[in-house]
Design an enzyme around this catalytic site. Sequence first.
Site, short mmCIF file in Angstrom:
data_model
loop_
_atom_site.label_atom_id
_atom_site.label_comp_id
_atom_site.label_asym_id
_atom_site.label_seq_id
_atom_site.Cartn_x
_atom_site.Cartn_y
_atom_site.Cartn_z
N GLY A 1 0.83 -1.20 0.00
CA GLY A 1 0.00 0.00 0.00
C GLY A 1 0.86 1.25 0.00
O GLY A 1 2.04 1.19 0.35
N CYS B 1 5.11 -6.39 1.71
CA CYS B 1 5.54 -4.99 1.74
C CYS B 1 4.83 -4.21 2.85
O CYS B 1 5.10 -4.45 4.02
CB CYS B 1 5.38 -4.36 0.36
N TYR B 2 3.87 -3.35 2.52
CA TYR B 2 3.14 -2.64 3.58
C TYR B 2 2.58 -3.65 4.57
O TYR B 2 2.60 -3.45 5.78
CB TYR B 2 1.99 -1.81 2.98
N HIS C 1 7.57 -8.01 -3.78
CA HIS C 1 6.23 -8.28 -4.34
C HIS C 1 6.21 -9.57 -5.15
O HIS C 1 6.65 -9.57 -6.31
CB HIS C 1 5.79 -7.12 -5.22
N GLU D 1 3.71 -10.99 -6.44
CA GLU D 1 2.59 -11.02 -7.39
C GLU D 1 2.95 -10.44 -8.75
O GLU D 1 2.22 -10.64 -9.71
CB GLU D 1 1.38 -10.30 -6.80
N ASP E 1 -19.37 -11.47 -22.61
CA ASP E 1 -19.86 -11.40 -21.22
C ASP E 1 -21.37 -11.62 -21.14
O ASP E 1 -21.85 -12.45 -20.37
CB ASP E 1 -19.51 -10.05 -20.58
N LYS F 1 -11.80 -11.73 -16.92
CA LYS F 1 -12.20 -11.92 -18.31
C LYS F 1 -11.79 -13.28 -18.88
O LYS F 1 -12.57 -13.95 -19.56
CB LYS F 1 -11.59 -10.81 -19.16
N1 GLN Z 1 4.50 2.67 1.64
C1 GLN Z 1 5.34 1.62 2.14
C2 GLN Z 1 6.81 1.89 1.81
O1 GLN Z 1 7.12 2.80 1.08
C3 GLN Z 1 4.89 0.30 1.53
C4 GLN Z 1 5.13 0.20 0.06
C5 GLN Z 1 4.46 -0.99 -0.58
O2 GLN Z 1 3.64 -1.67 0.02
N2 GLN Z 1 4.77 -1.22 -1.85
O3 GLN Z 1 7.66 1.18 2.27
#
Ligand code: GLN
Length: 526
Positions: free
Chosen positions: A62, A89-90, A177, A179, A236, A382
Amino acid sequence: MTKPVEVSNVFDTILVLDFGSQYSHLITRRLREFNVYAEMLPCTQKISELTWKPKGVILSGGPYSVYDKDAPHVDLDVFKLGVPILGICYGMQELAWINGKENVHAGEHREYGHATINVEIPSDPLLKGIDNFEVWMSHGDKLAALPSGYKIVAHTTNSPFAAISHETEPIWGIQFHPEVTHTQKGKVLLENFAVGICKAEQSWSMKNFIGTEIERIRTLVGPTAEVIGAVSGGVDSTVAAKLLNEAIGDRFHAIYVDNGVMRLNETETVHKTLTEGLGINLTVVDAGEIFLNKLKGVTDPEKKRKIIGNTFIEVFEAEAEKIQPKSGDEIEYLLQGTLYPDVIESISFKGPSQTIKTHHNVGGLLEDMKLKLIEPLRELFKDEVRQLGELMGIPHDLVWRHPFPGPGLAIRILGEITPAQVDIARRADHIFIQEIRNAGIYEEISQAFACLLPVKSVGVMGDKRTYEQVIALRAIETTDFMTADWYIFEAKFLKTVSKRIVNEVPGVARVVYDITSKPPATVEWE
Ligand code: GLN
């Protein structure tokens, strides 16, 4: 009436709590790719209000810093669920911050891009089968210390805590990340989490979805109520209609409105495929004249769109009133082919200061007709809808059709729309698409069409001067329609199309090819 069972109650589900990262939906996407159902909810979700129990929870990335005054935080009840948790991450910073506010700081350097992971505990179940690997980072904050009770699983040169796990609880945190496709083996990591650690069954498939969805529709609609829905000839609405038809047969009424700006032979083809081919109870409304009359003299693109949208609602409602449900019951539901990306768009966490956007494609109809909404595709991406379509026997060409805009050719005929202009645009478009199909490249292209420009240009045909209009061809490649690039045809192909259009379509003296990407241009011209 019994309450219909939710998809998350039927399939083992991983809950993705969204903290507003632009990649959150990709987490859901990746899990489903290895047949584990995943659903995303905003990070503000109250755990006690969940109507199903997840097999595991992922806290997404986030844009906030966990230590900010207005930063979003997870409902602490998530730890009472007794299921594994993975913070990305966040999400990892959130886990550390909950453990001790001093654990997260602003880093001296932002870390953005590739980094190499050095695995410290190869036996950790999250990194099973993954050695040192390249990951993708995007963060400014960092863990200042290892939260108490955690151990380090992997590090990078910049991040001593690139992956951590709790000593006794099934909780993991990763700074990178998994994903995004830039992270090597990111999918293996997610599979290790969902399948290896959470023990989620890999049962999510369209084959399994059909049966449960049909049951769900039957329970929702009950034994007598009737459903109405618009079909457009696109994938769809056809898949949605076929599901309803399988679930409740003729108690589903499909309505196709011919607005006078459909493609060549479109209405006949849709009618044949849906009725003879798929057995759907369909009414075709020939409203071309009504639409074309209202469009007379209108050249402004926004006005065209509004007129077509409003007229569609009027015509659809009038037609709906004519339907006499056999059961004597009222029509109670309106079918809508909403897909998961629309749902994601409306539930994504956009921060405390911004209101969450709701989509209202059919808002007008629902209010006027006092109908309830039924959305059988709202959990699907989709490509899942396409798989479903193939499984339900919908013809391949229809399943893989390029998208077509609601206002039809009206926004591909620049300037005023007259029956003569519609005829030119239709014929040119037909030739272009026909040649694309002949060349075997239809499915390489994401969208292709011809546009009629109300510009006259001088030509010469059979030694005679001509002064006729211009056709612009547009063909693009894209994965998400947010950005797009123009398609590179072979010169020979373009020659054939241009020659055929000028020769076969009276009123056209010149053909051009649109070589603008999106952005700065949009896909459609109006
Ligand atoms: N904002 C947080 C940071 O800068 C998390 C970033 C993120 O989740 N990609 O570390």
